[in-house]
Write a protein that holds these residues in place. Structure first.
Motif, PDB file in Angstrom:
ATOM      1  N   ALA A  82      17.881  18.993 -14.918  1.00  0.00           N
ATOM      2  CA  ALA A  82      18.624  18.901 -16.185  1.00  0.00           C
ATOM      3  C   ALA A  82      19.942  19.661 -16.117  1.00  0.00           C
ATOM      4  O   ALA A  82      20.959  19.219 -16.656  1.00  0.00           O
ATOM      5  N   ALA A  83      19.936  20.799 -15.426  1.00  0.00           N
ATOM      6  CA  ALA A  83      21.144  21.642 -15.353  1.00  0.00           C
ATOM      7  C   ALA A  83      21.895  21.448 -14.041  1.00  0.00           C
ATOM      8  O   ALA A  83      22.753  22.254 -13.693  1.00  0.00           O
ATOM      9  N   ARG A  87      25.713  22.233 -16.586  1.00  0.00           N
ATOM     10  CA  ARG A  87      25.723  22.332 -18.058  1.00  0.00           C
ATOM     11  C   ARG A  87      24.571  21.502 -18.626  1.00  0.00           C
ATOM     12  O   ARG A  87      24.116  20.553 -18.003  1.00  0.00           O
ATOM     13  N   VAL A  88      24.112  21.902 -19.801  1.00  0.00           N
ATOM     14  CA  VAL A  88      23.055  21.150 -20.487  1.00  0.00           C
ATOM     15  C   VAL A  88      23.423  21.106 -21.964  1.00  0.00           C
ATOM     16  O   VAL A  88      23.440  22.135 -22.638  1.00  0.00           O
ATOM     17  N   GLU A  89      23.767  19.911 -22.441  1.00  0.00           N
ATOM     18  CA  GLU A  89      24.076  19.771 -23.870  1.00  0.00           C
ATOM     19  C   GLU A  89      22.779  19.987 -24.665  1.00  0.00           C
ATOM     20  O   GLU A  89      21.709  19.629 -24.181  1.00  0.00           O
ATOM     21  N   VAL A 122      16.192  26.858 -17.923  1.00  0.00           N
ATOM     22  CA  VAL A 122      17.506  26.319 -18.320  1.00  0.00           C
ATOM     23  C   VAL A 122      18.431  27.467 -18.726  1.00  0.00           C
ATOM     24  O   VAL A 122      19.587  27.527 -18.302  1.00  0.00           O
ATOM     25  N   ASP A 123      17.907  28.415 -19.515  1.00  0.00           N
ATOM     26  CA  ASP A 123      18.720  29.559 -19.954  1.00  0.00           C
ATOM     27  C   ASP A 123      19.232  30.363 -18.756  1.00  0.00           C
ATOM     28  O   ASP A 123      20.390  30.773 -18.714  1.00  0.00           O
ATOM     29  N   ARG A 124      18.350  30.567 -17.770  1.00  0.00           N
ATOM     30  CA  ARG A 124      18.766  31.326 -16.572  1.00  0.00           C
ATOM     31  C   ARG A 124      19.829  30.568 -15.790  1.00  0.00           C
ATOM     32  O   ARG A 124      20.786  31.159 -15.295  1.00  0.00           O
ATOM     33  N   GLU A 135      15.967  31.364  -8.424  1.00  0.00           N
ATOM     34  CA  GLU A 135      14.682  31.663  -9.080  1.00  0.00           C
ATOM     35  C   GLU A 135      13.857  30.395  -9.266  1.00  0.00           C
ATOM     36  O   GLU A 135      12.646  30.387  -9.018  1.00  0.00           O
ATOM     37  N   ALA A 136      14.504  29.320  -9.694  1.00  0.00           N
ATOM     38  CA  ALA A 136      13.790  28.047  -9.898  1.00  0.00           C
ATOM     39  C   ALA A 136      13.206  27.557  -8.573  1.00  0.00           C
ATOM     40  O   ALA A 136      12.046  27.120  -8.520  1.00  0.00           O
ATOM     41  N   LEU A 137      13.980  27.651  -7.496  1.00  0.00           N
ATOM     42  CA  LEU A 137      13.498  27.184  -6.189  1.00  0.00           C
ATOM     43  C   LEU A 137      12.340  28.038  -5.668  1.00  0.00           C
ATOM     44  O   LEU A 137      11.429  27.530  -5.013  1.00  0.00           O
ATOM     45  N   GLN A 138      12.344  29.331  -6.004  1.00  0.00           N
ATOM     46  CA  GLN A 138      11.218  30.204  -5.619  1.00  0.00           C
ATOM     47  C   GLN A 138       9.938  29.754  -6.311  1.00  0.00           C
ATOM     48  O   GLN A 138       8.873  29.701  -5.699  1.00  0.00           O
ATOM     49  N   VAL A 139      10.059  29.419  -7.598  1.00  0.00           N
ATOM     50  CA  VAL A 139       8.891  28.971  -8.366  1.00  0.00           C
ATOM     51  C   VAL A 139       8.412  27.625  -7.832  1.00  0.00           C
ATOM     52  O   VAL A 139       7.211  27.383  -7.673  1.00  0.00           O
ATOM     53  N   ILE A 140       9.371  26.740  -7.528  1.00  0.00           N
ATOM     54  CA  ILE A 140       9.034  25.419  -6.989  1.00  0.00           C
ATOM     55  C   ILE A 140       8.286  25.570  -5.661  1.00  0.00           C
ATOM     56  O   ILE A 140       7.275  24.903  -5.418  1.00  0.00           O
TER      57      ILE A 140
END
Length: 191
Positions: A82-83, A87-89, A122-124, A135-140
């Protein structure tokens, strides 16, 4: 593991039948082969077929996709996609949230858990893209232990990403990064 081999065989058979069936004179149309795994080579029709195929594969694995690792990784994946363009509207965030909570497989989990994790990522990402991405890739990557879950994470991200009918370069890049983190060849997903 055997289940995924079976699904791959089904996908191959599906691809072959799509390629050979004339589709009643429509010839090319959306009945062509599924993009052949080459990025950018697939038309809208075959992309939609691919997304449809992922959806049905996810649905058939629904009972196995109940772990916290799958939940967390797929929310990180959805946020990353999404990001992807940085950007994410607010409207896009809401649309993705709705897709997440209405997704058949993700209904294994309480909607508020999904929303919370998705929005946190998304906020991060919006706060500091590079750090949020790491961080997202670590969780993935935590879903890599089980190949079926790892593939389901990528498929979930692609189903959500492809829902708007377009699959941007930045989204494809995010999917490739997730595949690398999970140790899966991205060519399996046509990116």
């Amino acid at each position: 593991m055997a289940m995924w081999d079976k699904i791959k065989d089904q996908a191959k058979t599906f691809q072959q039948s799509q390629g050979t069936r004339g589709g009643g004179g429509s010839g090319q149309g959306p009945h062509g082969p599924l993009g052949g795994g080459r990025p950018g080579s697939s038309s809208g029709g075959s992309r939609a077929q691919l997304i449809g195929m992922f959806k049905s594969q996810l649905a058939s694995a629904k009972n196995e996709l109940k772990s916290g690792a799958y939940r967390d990784a797929s929310m990180a994946m959805c946020a990353l996609v999404a990001a992807a363009d940085g950007r994410v509207e607010p409207s896009e965030r809401q649309r993705v949230e709705e897709l997440i909570v209405s997704n058949e497989v993700l209904q294994n989990f309480p909607a508020d858990q999904l929303r919370q994790r998705f929005n946190q990522h998304v906020d991060r990402l919006l706060g500091n893209f590079e750090q949020g991405r790491a961080e997202a890739l670590q969780v993935i990557a935590k879903a890599a232990k089980k190949p079926a879950e790892a593939r389901a994470v990528v498929q979930t991200g692609m189903v959500v990403a492809g829902a708007d009918g377009s699959f941007e370069q930045s989204e494809q890049y995010a999917v490739r990064e997730a595949c690398t983190a999970l140790g899966i060849p991205s060519s399996e997903f046509g990116v």
